[in-house]
Motif scaffolding. Structure first.
Motif, PDB file in Angstrom:
ATOM      1  N   ASP A  28      45.547  -9.629  58.141  1.00 40.42           N
ATOM      2  CA  ASP A  28      44.366 -10.341  57.313  1.00 40.42           C
ATOM      3  C   ASP A  28      43.533  -8.965  56.379  1.00 40.42           C
ATOM      4  OD1 ASP A  28      42.640  -8.765  59.263  1.00 40.42           O
ATOM      5  OD2 ASP A  28      41.897 -10.844  60.320  1.00 40.42           O
ATOM      6  N   GLY A  29      43.962  -8.005  56.798  1.00 41.52           N
ATOM      7  CA  GLY A  29      43.485  -7.043  56.081  1.00 41.52           C
ATOM      8  C   GLY A  29      42.310  -6.080  55.915  1.00 41.52           C
ATOM      9  N   ASP A  30      41.486  -7.153  57.413  1.00 43.78           N
ATOM     10  CA  ASP A  30      40.033  -5.971  58.017  1.00 43.78           C
ATOM     11  C   ASP A  30      39.809  -5.286  58.866  1.00 43.78           C
ATOM     12  OD1 ASP A  30      39.173  -8.433  56.313  1.00 43.78           O
ATOM     13  OD2 ASP A  30      39.304  -9.808  58.174  1.00 43.78           O
ATOM     14  N   ASN A  31      41.225  -5.246  59.232  1.00 42.46           N
ATOM     15  CA  ASN A  31      41.047  -3.762  60.925  1.00 42.46           C
ATOM     16  C   ASN A  31      42.689  -3.378  60.679  1.00 42.46           C
ATOM     17  OD1 ASN A  31      38.675  -5.429  62.106  1.00 42.46           O
ATOM     18  ND2 ASN A  31      39.671  -6.683  62.547  1.00 42.46           N
ATOM     19  N   ILE A  32      42.112  -2.200  60.683  1.00 43.98           N
ATOM     20  CA  ILE A  32      43.337  -1.531  61.248  1.00 43.98           C
ATOM     21  C   ILE A  32      43.982  -0.817  62.872  1.00 43.98           C
ATOM     22  CG2 ILE A  32      44.520   1.245  61.143  1.00 43.98           C
ATOM     23  CD1 ILE A  32      41.835   1.422  59.112  1.00 43.98           C
ATOM     24  N   LEU A  33      44.494  -1.233  63.377  1.00 41.36           N
ATOM     25  CA  LEU A  33      45.408  -0.271  63.909  1.00 41.36           C
ATOM     26  C   LEU A  33      45.493   0.528  64.565  1.00 41.36           C
ATOM     27  CD1 LEU A  33      45.747  -1.808  67.715  1.00 41.36           C
ATOM     28  CD2 LEU A  33      47.620  -2.824  66.921  1.00 41.36           C
ATOM     29  N   LEU A  42      43.572   1.973  69.474  1.00 34.19           N
ATOM     30  CA  LEU A  42      41.818   1.967  68.126  1.00 34.19           C
ATOM     31  C   LEU A  42      41.336   0.746  67.292  1.00 34.19           C
ATOM     32  CD1 LEU A  42      41.413   5.442  67.967  1.00 34.19           C
ATOM     33  CD2 LEU A  42      40.199   4.309  69.742  1.00 34.19           C
ATOM     34  N   VAL A  43      41.408  -0.838  67.153  1.00 30.76           N
ATOM     35  CA  VAL A  43      40.786  -0.810  66.396  1.00 30.76           C
ATOM     36  C   VAL A  43      39.655  -1.069  66.049  1.00 30.76           C
ATOM     37  CG1 VAL A  43      40.172  -3.521  65.909  1.00 30.76           C
ATOM     38  CG2 VAL A  43      42.283  -2.880  68.107  1.00 30.76           C
ATOM     39  N   ILE A  44      40.143  -0.855  64.095  1.00 29.55           N
ATOM     40  CA  ILE A  44      38.515   0.382  63.353  1.00 29.55           C
ATOM     41  C   ILE A  44      38.975  -0.291  62.077  1.00 29.55           C
ATOM     42  CG2 ILE A  44      38.580   1.910  61.867  1.00 29.55           C
ATOM     43  CD1 ILE A  44      40.221   3.937  63.289  1.00 29.55           C
ATOM     44  N   ASP A  45      37.511  -1.093  62.027  1.00 28.74           N
ATOM     45  CA  ASP A  45      36.537  -1.148  60.820  1.00 28.74           C
ATOM     46  C   ASP A  45      38.078  -0.970  59.909  1.00 28.74           C
ATOM     47  OD1 ASP A  45      35.185  -2.614  58.337  1.00 28.74           O
ATOM     48  OD2 ASP A  45      35.012  -4.007  59.768  1.00 28.74           O
ATOM     49  N   ILE A  51      34.809   2.472  65.510  1.00 28.23           N
ATOM     50  CA  ILE A  51      35.644   1.745  66.005  1.00 28.23           C
ATOM     51  C   ILE A  51      34.877   0.571  66.131  1.00 28.23           C
ATOM     52  CG2 ILE A  51      36.779   2.097  68.675  1.00 28.23           C
ATOM     53  CD1 ILE A  51      36.694   4.861  67.682  1.00 28.23           C
ATOM     54  N   LYS A  52      35.876  -0.574  66.167  1.00 28.53           N
ATOM     55  CA  LYS A  52      35.312  -1.297  66.904  1.00 28.53           C
ATOM     56  C   LYS A  52      35.768  -2.563  68.370  1.00 28.53           C
ATOM     57  CE  LYS A  52      35.458  -5.233  63.488  1.00 28.53           C
ATOM     58  NZ  LYS A  52      36.094  -6.455  62.791  1.00 28.53           N
ATOM     59  N   ARG A  53      36.484  -1.260  69.034  1.00 24.79           N
ATOM     60  CA  ARG A  53      37.433  -1.863  70.072  1.00 24.79           C
ATOM     61  C   ARG A  53      38.774  -0.564  70.525  1.00 24.79           C
ATOM     62  NH1 ARG A  53      35.617  -6.243  72.943  1.00 24.79           N
ATOM     63  NH2 ARG A  53      35.418  -6.665  70.732  1.00 24.79           N
ATOM     64  N   VAL A  54      38.625  -0.750  72.011  1.00 23.44           N
ATOM     65  CA  VAL A  54      39.228   0.841  72.427  1.00 23.44           C
ATOM     66  C   VAL A  54      39.764  -0.040  73.633  1.00 23.44           C
ATOM     67  CG1 VAL A  54      39.347   2.433  74.017  1.00 23.44           C
ATOM     68  CG2 VAL A  54      37.188   2.622  71.676  1.00 23.44           C
TER      69      VAL A  54
END
Length: 137
Positions: A28-33, A42-45, A51-54
Motif C-alpha cells: 500500500d506504500g505507507d510503510n517500509i519493512l 522494523l516497520v517504518i513510516d 519507527i512504528k513497530r519493532v
C-alpha cells in the motif's frame, strides 16, 4: 521527464545497532519493512521516517542476513530467522502468528506472491509455501 527528480532525501533519526539486510515497501506504500542482522525487524513510516513497530524473534542471530516481506494486503509482516523458521506478525498490532517451520538452516529470503496466498523462502534450498486456498487473495 524524470519522475524521481522531485524526491527529497529523508534522514532517519534512528541509528541502527545492526546492519540492515533487507528493505521492502508495503504494497500500500505507507510503510517500509527492514530486516536487520540481529533478531529485530522494523516497520517504518514511509513518509515521516519514524519507527512504528519493532518486531523481534526469539533467537539471537549474530550478523545474519535475513529476508523479509509484506503480505499482498499489507496486513502481515514475514521475516526469516536463523532457526529455519519464518516469523509472521500482524503489521498493525505487532502480534505474532504461528511460525512456518521446515527449513534446515537460516532463512535468508522471504518473498510473498503478490496475487495468490503463497510465498517462497530460501536457506540452502528453496521452499514454496502454498495455501489450500492459494487462488484466493
Amino acid at each position: 521527464l524524470n519522475c524521481f527528480a522531485c524526491l527529497e532525501w529523508l534522514r532517519l533519526e534512528w541509528r541502527p545497532r545492526a546492519a540492515w539486510t533487507d528493505i521492502k515497501f508495503s504494497p500500500d506504500g505507507d510503510n517500509i519493512l527492514v530486516a536487520t542482522a540481529s533478531p529485530v525487524f522494523l516497520v517504518i513510516d514511509a513518509f515521516e521516517g519514524h519507527i512504528k513497530r519493532v518486531l523481534a524473534t526469539s533467537h539471537s542471530e549474530k550478523e545474519l542476513r535475513t529476508g523479509c516481506d509484506w503480505s499482498p494486503d499489507s496486513k502481515l509482516v514475514l521475516g526469516g530467522s536463523s532457526d529455519g523458521t519464518i516469523h509472521i506478525w500482524n503489521a498493525s498490532s505487532g502480534r505474532s502468528a504461528p511460525k512456518l517451520q521446515g527449513h534446515a538452516g537460516a532463512v535468508g529470503t522471504v518473498l510473498c506472491n503478490p496475487k495468490y496466498l503463497s510465498l517462497a523462502s530460501t536457506c540452502s534450498s528453496t521452499a514454496l509455501w502454498i495455501s489450500t486456498n492459494s487462488r484466493e487473495a
